[in-house]
Enzyme design. Structure first.
Site: not given
Ligand SMILES: Cc1ncc(COP(=O)(O)O)c(C=O)c1O
Length: 389
Positions: A52, A104, A176, A201
């Site tokens: 961990r 998101y 992000d 992604k």
């Molecule tokens: C722009 C963006 N940031 C963060 C996330 C969150 O990621 P995760 O689904 O891996 O937790 C997503 C998920 O769709 C996203 O599209």
């Protein structure tokens, strides 16, 4: 790292953090599943004591991601949401965060449903004009959170101007970078302090891992994030780290093709009578086309568009697709289509969705690596099905 850090981006995608294994010579990074590591005596270990806290496969991924974003430090997590949560866990009760308004849905849920009740307040603002946006900063603002291009509206925010202004007030900016990836956009080089990714992604790129990461060159923040990673324990498995490393090897070539195909699909969509508006940062009609062209080396593989359609017609459109799959998520080799109002952004309040312009006819596409002619023919079939409904 055996490959010099000055190597070009495409080379770093394949080699950063991944020298051949000294024990066996294995060229591909071994998946180290062991949860514990032998110590020559109490405290005398080889850099790892418990998985961990640290794991060699995870270290390779963290080093590779840091190299790609031009960061000193990489900290990997079990999901993009866990990565975002770790950043917010560096704050304290009473702190305030300024957040771009189109984030998101899951990111909104973390701010609104988790940290609000812990006394960390967020204000969501349109960041199209950085000066207007940052006039919402307060004495207790400790973080500015930017998602660009945004999900699902593909708004583009000026990272350099936001960072310059926030940093002059001593406030770090987190970006992000999930939609753009470091192939198309480098937030740290533009002045941001932290980059956050859902590696689920494009970085993994094959829709078979959920993961996340935070990259930074700020030593103090990195130390705190490393502490949170170990203390809270939202770590990715070694196998998932290996898969993301494997996906990263083709990131640069995949992104090139995503962009080429998305450009063609966006231009085709724009010419269709069924579409009211197409949102793609590579179209001159996008309100931030000039900024996107300067800030990014390509407009990405995501497109959203609005059809003149009822909920039933939008549903008929999605049901008729045969090459695109109707599914959440994005950034994989396969093309996906989804309906943000009822799927990815259902966690926003109806009022918030309305204010952002996410209506019943609003569709988001993740353009994959299939033949672009097949993709266009598939969308045409969708429009025909919607028109029959
Ligand atoms: C722009 C963006 N940031 C963060 C996330 C969150 O990621 P995760 O689904 O891996 O937790 C997503 C998920 O769709 C996203 O599209």
């Amino acid at each position: 790292m055996r490959v010099p850090s000055s190597a070009s981006f495409d080379t770093l995608c394949i080699h950063a953090g991944q020298a051949p294994d000294p024990a066996s010579g294995a060229v591909m990074t071994p998946i180290v599943l062991s949860t514990t590591f032998a110590q020559d005596g109490p405290g005398a270990h080889k850099g790892y004591d418990y998985s961990r806290a640290g794991n060699p496969t995870r270290s390779a991924l963290e080093e590779c991601l840091a190299a790609l974003e031009g960061a000193k430090h990489g900290v990997a997590f079990g999901s993009g949401c866990a990565a975002a949560t770790a950043v917010l866990l560096t704050l304290r009760s009473g702190d305030h965060v300024l957040v771009s308004d189109d984030v998101y849905g899951g990111t909104f849920r973390i701010f609104d449903g988790v940290f609000a009740q812990l006394g960390i307040e967020a204000t969501f603002v349109d960041m199209a004009d950085p000066d207007v946006a940052l006039s919402n900063m307060r004495a207790n603002t400790r973080l500015v959170w930017v998602e660009t291009p945004s999900n699902p509206l593909l708004k583009v925010i000026d990272i350099e101007r936001i960072s310059e202004r926030a940093r002059s007030r001593g406030v770090p900016v987190a970006v992000d970078n999930t939609f753009a990836t470091p192939v198309l956009q480098r937030p740290l080089a533009l002045g941001a302090t932290l980059v956050v990714h859902s590696t689920t992604k494009y970085l993994n790129g094959h829709s078979d891992v959920v993961g996340g990461a935070v990259l930074t060159s700020d030593d103090a923040l990195a130390a705190r994030l490393r502490f949170v990673q170990k203390a809270v324990g939202a770590v990715p498995s070694p196998f998932d780290c290996y898969l993301v490393l494997r996906g990263l090897k083709t990131l640069a070539v995949r992104m090139k093709r995503h962009v080429e195909s998305a450009r063609l699909v966006a231009e085709w969509l724009k010419a269709q009578p069924h579409t009211l508006r197409v949102r793609y940062p590579g179209l001159p009609s996008h309100e931030a086309y000039g900024l996107a062209s300067r800030q990014m080396t390509g407009p990405g593989g995501m497109i959203s568009f609005e059809m003149a359609a009822s909920l039933e017609q939008a549903s008929a459109f999605l049901r008729a697709l045969r090459v695109f799959t109707c599914a959440e998520s994005l950034g994989g080799v396969e093309s996906l289509a989804e309906h943000p109002a009822t799927m990815t952004h259902a966690s926003l309040t109806p009022g918030a969705r309305r204010a952002l312009g996410i209506g019943d006819g609003f569709i988001r596409l993740s353009v994959g690596l299939e033949d672009v002619g097949d993709l266009v023919a598939d969308l045409m079939g969708g429009f025909e099905a919607a028109a029959r409904t």
